[in-house]
Each structure stands twice: as structure tokens, then as C-alpha cells.
Write an enzyme that holds these catalytic residues in place. Structure first.
Site, PDB file in Angstrom:
ATOM      1  N   CYS A   1       0.785  -1.235   0.000  1.00 30.82           N
ATOM      2  CA  CYS A   1       0.000   0.000   0.000  1.00 30.82           C
ATOM      3  C   CYS A   1       0.816   1.284   0.000  1.00 30.82           C
ATOM      4  CB  CYS A   1      -0.943   0.005   1.198  1.00 30.82           C
ATOM      5  SG  CYS A   1      -2.172  -1.313   1.180  1.00 30.82           S
TER       6      CYS A   1
ATOM      7  N   HIS B   1      -2.889   6.814   3.319  1.00 25.72           N
ATOM      8  CA  HIS B   1      -1.728   6.029   3.751  1.00 25.72           C
ATOM      9  C   HIS B   1      -0.443   6.821   3.592  1.00 25.72           C
ATOM     10  CE1 HIS B   1      -1.554   1.428   4.649  1.00 25.72           C
ATOM     11  NE2 HIS B   1      -1.750   2.173   5.718  1.00 25.72           N
TER      12      HIS B   1
END
Length: 477
Positions: free
Chosen positions: A52, A102
Site C-alpha cells: 500500500c 496512507h
């Protein structure tokens, strides 16, 4: 091309083959299918990195991981490298994010005009455990959660995705109309189908076990040693007791693909209600794919098609319907977004998807959790070449035209030696694999030292997934 608004939609961990428009009749993805039917679907799109945090950093700045750092899930984007968000805001565009970023923190200037319900890495540091790589990397302690949480129900992620969809609709209805001087960009980032594999019951039961195939090469003994390294370190597959447990997890993952599809319908419906559809283009993608049990692997973190390929659908005014099969990359998103709103992107490494991409080499790389050393993949025409720093004499080579499932590795086949050499030279033209590996590990060693050293990182433990806003990470030792 006339400048227009841009709605960028990203999901998390979606292998593009699990869509109806990709030919998988099992899937219920009517809204993605409609988007693809009226726009361009890129069949061979790749993430820059199949995990991610690096993938999202590279998507933001339009460059490959080795060019910018941000190597792993403990080295998040901090706004220090200019992104398309920064450049758009500088040019007077309203650029807003809703949902998962993120990145490191909302305290950083990430370039957005506004960040709505953002999800960033835990405590500004993320997954420190994944920094411990090499011959002495400790096994992860959180592997049981993937199988243990699989099944019907609700999780903090399914709740969070509904909140993301709601906030995005509210922004469109209350704010989009106020910004008519220049096109706006709305980045809506969902978490599904990322694990925990807990799917809402009305979607989970749409995928009965008898219709779900077992993963290919499942628990096959003759796999690449890199696969064994990953499987041994993550420990995911040992927690699946039988075929029913495997299918339970796969049903849940498929059931988690349908909620983003449903949320896309809400967003598209809002655009139509507000009469914005005629001057708003839409891009759908995911940060990376998911192995979903193939070769006994779960999650991502390898460069097989399941994990490295991503959906890429572009639709809206002035975009012809069709399917394009040339390899493209997430580095192409930056110049595409900039061109959509009428701006230039001189810094990006990619090419605008509106113009058609040239014949080129597309790269993906991995330097993160559960890998002893760097792994690199290139697409060179129909050929896919994978090089492993730890296993330099065991590269993989696949002819994706005749072998799209990567069942026949030609990497050490003497009859394909010339193509192997040609592909390796293409890789070397882009980077030095060993030097990039050393650079990543130097940075990771610095981060481990900054957080008290190896033993302190091990004591902190590992966690299976980042908590959304309002939740805390659950550590395992």
C-alpha cells in the site's frame, strides 16, 4: 482536449480479473462494467509496488519507487516530493481527498486543498516490523487474522468505506458547484477489498462455494524460492485448515469487491443528479492486486499478475469507448490527471493515458515486508521478466500472450536465453537492481535504529492492517 473536472476513484487490493468486464461471469460488478463499457479499459496496467504505502506514494508523485524512496509500509509519503495534488493546488484548482491516503500525517502538507476523513499510517510510523528484512527477518505474528476473520459480517473497513462514500457525495452536492472557475479534482479512496476478509452478508452469500474455484497452484511444491520465503514469513496459508476455509476467504474477498462497485454507483448517480457528468471524467484503479491463495500466497507482496496488475478504467467526455492492451502504469496517472484539467506535468515519469502510451518498458518493484531482498518486474511487449536480487540465477520469464496465468516459467529455459538477456538489459537501462536494493536497506536500517533498534521493533509487534480513523491497531507479538 477540453479541460474537465476529474473524479479519481481508488480501491485497495483489487485484482482486475475479478470484474465482469474482464470476462469473469461469476462477478457482480455492474457499475464498473458500465464504466468500462462507455470508456477505456486498460487490460495490462501495473502498480509501481505491490504494497500500500509505496504504491500510493508513487501514484501521488508520478515516479517509480526507486526514484523517490518511500520503500515500504513504514516509510510513508510526507509531502516532500511534489505531487499532482501540490501542482494542481498551485495552479488554483480545488483538489480534495476523501478516505484512505496512507501517507505519514495530516500535519504534513500533502498538497490537497482539503483532506476529508483521511486514513494515514498508524502513529506516523506504520508497520515497523516490515523493516526487518534479510536472512534474519523474524516471522510475522499476525498471519492468523486473515483466515480467522474471513466470512460474512461487518468490519471497521466496511463501515469506513460507507463513510467515505457518504462524505464524497456530500462534497459533490455542497462544494463542487462553488468551484466553477477551474476544474476540480476529487480523489475518493476506498479500503475494500483489502482484508480483513469480512464481507457484508448480502454480498458474501452472492458468491457460493460451489461456484468459486480453488486458487491456481495452491500449495504447489515446485514454486520459486522467493514464493517460499514470502509464505514462510507471512504464515498466512498455514491457518487455512481445508478447502472450505480457503473458499470462505475467497468468497469474502469477492464479496468485498462488490461494495466499492456499489459506492461507485452512488458517486456516478450524484454527478448525474447535479448535471456534472457531462463535464467530469472518471478514473478507476486500485493501489495493487491480491494473490487470493494463488501459489499458497495471500495478500500482495509479489510481482505475479494477481498482485502487480491493477484495474485502470477511464471514462467521460471526449474519451472513446474501447479496450487497450499496451502495458501502462500508475506513473501514468499523474500526467493523465494534469491533462484532464488543462495543466502540464513535466515532472512525471509516465505518459498521459489520453494520448496513448508509446512502446516502452513498464516496471514494478518490491522492497518491503517479508522479502529478504529486492524483486523487480518489467513488461517488455508480451514478455514479463522478474529478477530477484537474492536469486540472481533464477529469474522468471513468462509469455503472457500464450500463458496469461503464469503457469510456465521460461526464465531458465535455454531456448529463451536471448529473450531473457534482452529483458535483463531493459531492466538495467532503468536501474541497478543490486544498488537499489542496498539503498532501500540502508534507509530501512536507519528507520530501525531511529525507533530503538531491532529488539524494540520486535517488542512493538506487528499488526495485520492499518486502523481507520477512530480505531486503534491491534498488535501481535
Amino acid at each position: 482536449m477540453k479541460p474537465a473536472n476529474f473524479l479519481v476513484i481508488m480501491s485497495d487490493e483489487h485484482d482486475p480479473r475479478w470484474m465482469g468486464c474482464s470476462g469473469t461471469r461469476l462477478m457482480h460488478t455492474p457499475n464498473l462494467d458500465r464504466l468500462a463499457a462507455r470508456g477505456l479499459r486498460f487490460t495490462d496496467a501495473y502498480t509501481t509496488c505491490p504494497i500500500c504505502v509505496p504504491a500510493r506514494a508513487a501514484f501521488a508523485v508520478g515516479k517509480y519507487t526507486h526514484q523517490i524512496g518511500f520503500w515500504d509500509n513504514a516509510d510513508p509519503y510526507d509531502g516532500s516530493v511534489p505531487s499532482w495534488h501540490h501542482r494542481l493546488r498551485e495552479q488554483g484548482h480545488r483538489v480534495v481527498s476523501v478516505g484512505k491516503l496512507h501517507f505519514r500525517s495530516t500535519d504534513d502538507d500533502n498538497g490537497f486543498s482539503e483532506e476529508i476523513v483521511p486514513m494515514n499510517v498508524f502513529e506516523r510510523t506504520g508497520d515497523l516490523y516490515g523493516l526487518l528484512r534479510g536472512d534474519d527477518m523474524p516471522p510475522r505474528a499476525d498471519g492468523a487474522k486473515l483466515a480467522g476473520l474471513a466470512g460474512p459480517g461487518e468490519s471497521e473497513y466496511t463501515w469506513y468505506d460507507r463513510e467515505i462514500a457518504s462524505r464524497a457525495q456530500i462534497w459533490l452536492r455542497e462544494e463542487a458547484g462553488r468551484h466553477r472557475d477551474k476544474p476540480w479534482v476529487l480523489f475518493v479512496s476506498f479500503v475494500a477489498p483489502h482484508f480483513p476478509l469480512t464481507a457484508p452478508p448480502h454480498w458474501y452469500y452472492r458468491y457460493p462455494f460451489e461456484r468459486i474455484p480453488m486458487p491456481k497452484l495452491y500449495r504447489e511444491r515446485d514454486v520459486h524460492p522467493y514464493v517460499r520465503d514470502q509464505a514462510d514469513n507471512t504464515g498466512y496459508d498455514k491457518h487455512f485448515a481445508d478447502e472450505a476455509a480457503v473458499k470462505r476467504a475467497r468468497a469474502a474477498d469477492l464479496g468485498l469487491i462488490s461494495p466499492p462497485d456499489e459506492n461507485i454507483a452512488h458517486l456516478r448517480g450524484t454527478l448525474e443528479d447535479l448535471k456534472l457528468a457531462s463535464n467530469t471524467r472518471v478514473l478507476y484503479t486500485s493501489d495493487h492486486g491480491d494473490n487470493l491463495g494463488a501459489r499458497g500466497l495471500w495478500g500482495k507482496q509479489v510481482l505475479y499478475e494477481e498482485a502487480a496488475r491493477v484495474p485502470m478504467i477511464l471514462a467521460g467526455p471526449d474519451i472513446p469507448a474501447g479496450v487497450r492492451r499496451e502495458p501502462v502504469s500508475h506513473v501514468d496517472a499523474y500526467p493523465t490527471i494534469m491533462e484532464c484539467v488543462g495543466e502540464q506535468a513535466p515532472e512525471a515519469s509516465g505518459f498521459s493515458l489520453f494520448k496513448g502510451t508509446p512502446n516502452r518498458t513498464v516496471l514494478s518493484e518490491y522492497h518491503a515486508s517479508s522479502s529478504r531482498a529486492g524483486e523487480y518486474m518489467i513488461r517488455h511487449g508480451k514478455w514479463k521478466y522478474v529478477y530477484f536480487v537474492r536469486y540472481p540465477d533464477q529469474p522468471e520469464l513468462f509469455d503472457l500472450e500464450s500463458d496469461p496465468e503464469e503457469l510456465r516459467d521460461l526464465g531458465t529455459d535455454k531456448t529463451h536465453l536471448a529473450m531473457r538477456k534482452e529483458c535483463h538489459s531493459k531492466l538495467l537501462a532503468m536501474l541497478d537492481p543490486e544498488e537499489v536494493d542496498r539503498k532501500a536497506k540502508r534507509r530501512q536500517a536507519e528507520l530501525v535504529a531511529a525507533h530503538g533498534g531491532r529488539e524494540a521493533v520486535i517488542r512493538r509487534g506487528s499488526f495485520a492492517y492499518s486502523p481507520p480513523p477512530g480505531f486503534k491497531a491491534e498488535f501481535d507479538q
